[in-house]
Scaffold this active site. Sequence first.
Site, PDB file in Angstrom:
ATOM      1  CG  HIS A 218      -2.010   0.958   1.250  1.00  0.00           C
ATOM      2  ND1 HIS A 218      -2.087   1.984   2.170  1.00  0.00           N
ATOM      3  CD2 HIS A 218      -3.100   1.097   0.464  1.00  0.00           C
ATOM      4  CE1 HIS A 218      -3.173   2.701   1.953  1.00  0.00           C
ATOM      5  NE2 HIS A 218      -3.807   2.200   0.929  1.00  0.00           N
ATOM      6  CE  LYS A 220      -1.294   5.484  -0.965  1.00  0.00           C
ATOM      7  NZ  LYS A 220      -1.708   4.125  -0.784  1.00  0.00           N
ATOM      8  CG  ASP A 225      18.360  12.579 -10.080  1.00  0.00           C
ATOM      9  OD1 ASP A 225      18.304  11.490 -10.679  1.00  0.00           O
ATOM     10  OD2 ASP A 225      18.289  13.682 -10.664  1.00  0.00           O
ATOM     11  CG  HIS A 394      -7.335   8.536   0.297  1.00  0.00           C
ATOM     12  ND1 HIS A 394      -6.095   8.372  -0.284  1.00  0.00           N
ATOM     13  CD2 HIS A 394      -7.785   7.283   0.560  1.00  0.00           C
ATOM     14  CE1 HIS A 394      -5.803   7.092  -0.375  1.00  0.00           C
ATOM     15  NE2 HIS A 394      -6.801   6.398   0.133  1.00  0.00           N
ATOM     16  CE  LYS A 396      -4.112   6.715   3.219  1.00  0.00           C
ATOM     17  NZ  LYS A 396      -5.490   6.433   3.192  1.00  0.00           N
ATOM     18  CG  ASP A 401       1.396  19.089  21.941  1.00  0.00           C
ATOM     19  OD1 ASP A 401       0.172  19.225  22.040  1.00  0.00           O
ATOM     20  OD2 ASP A 401       2.054  18.295  22.642  1.00  0.00           O
TER      21      ASP A 401
END
Length: 476
Positions: A218, A220, A225, A394, A396, A401
């Site tokens: 899952h 991404k 470089d 979507h 996450k 603080d």
Amino acid sequence: MIFVLLHVLIVIAVGLRILLRQNRQPDSRAAWLLVVIALPYIGAIAYVLLGETDIGHKRVARMQKVMAGLPRPDAAPGWDAPGNAAAIPELYRPLFAVGRSISGYAPVGGNSARLMANSDAAIDEMVADIDAAQDHVHLLFYIWLTDHNGTKMVEAMKRAAARGVTCRAMVDAIGSRDMTRSPDWAAMTAAGVHTAIALKTGNPLLPFLTGRIDLRNHRKIVVIDNRITYCGSQNCADPAFLPKAKFGPWVDAVMRFEGPIVRQNQHLFCSDWMVNVSEDLSALLRQPMPPAHAGFTAQAVGTGPTVRHSAMPEMFENLMYAARRELFVTTPYYVPDRAIQAGLCAAANRGVDTTIIFPARNDDFAVGAASRSYYEDLLTAGVKVWEFRPGLLHTKSMTLDGEITLIGSANMDRRSFDLNYENNILLADPATTAAMRARQQDYLGQSREVTLAEVENWGMGRRLWNNTLAIAGPVL
């Protein structure tokens, strides 16, 4: 008589397996035992196929071999330059200690980041960085669609490969199955892009050999470089997300990072690539570090079925208990274990201003209903619960603080906890956290607050529906 005996033997055999399996929570054991006792034949088959988080003996052996030989990020020449020294407030050092215990990555300073304006802008910046790449481009996406943004990325990879840049693209076998079967995938390969498919599905009837078929990559990850990396919730797709357009737009958050943190994401990518492809990328991790610059401390946190058990929920829980003034969370999928739910409630109960935003309409009806079964306890504790209205939120993210941000691919559900390979970045920086907190506030302005009185007035039918679906959460 034979039927009864067979029934009893199945229940005993599978029941013993459930009770003896390591790292299984008591509620999960109880749920699976109930399924097997109630439906011994169907339950036994379901447990064999879906009850254990095993990626297969061959994959485990290959992963162990890869990880044993892959250089660690901190082995690169120049890693210990003074500008890369981690600067972490005393209060938050235990958080980075938890992160290090998960992936082995040390917190490192000298990083900078920019929060992308939106999903389209994120793809545009990635394409621009790919067009400027000089040595290599690495992409890993759970979902890569053949839509506008997806094909823009395909064309950027083809252009880079044509001018001699080494391009590697990897996708999840299930999440990106339409892309891997499309002419775009074949065209990328023909143009010289090295392509790979993670976690190819084997024979579902032989999970002990090929692994559980619904364990997914899952992550991404974009690395360019050894200088730039991206981290966030966004797949390679349009915000409209055509496969589930009625829930769109998908609203994501992505950060573009520079600094030593890039090497940690590179290590994650290389490990995934080498487990699936017979190509040694160790040399990339041995390249000297670029000159150090002033910047904040960050740390990559990679989790998955072959990483320490309950690693990601432990990261979430520690963040919740570290908050002293404010805790703000966004997650599309909330099916927590008891510790996560208790952590959120404990934050509010000790006076921390605690807010969580969910999508008002979830693309997974079961997860949406299960999430709402937890609302009453959250609200009773003083957690502010909001539902985002314009599309599917979507993102996450977690901020606390005004100093700490966690961003990445992991949801607060059992799938992200136990079944998916995930990647997040933990960072300590007031300026970057302020940018993420402003984005969360923007989401809040597009959301509706859920009140305790409203939840208490839900009808019996709605409560039965939500609570019944929540029972399925422990059945993994």
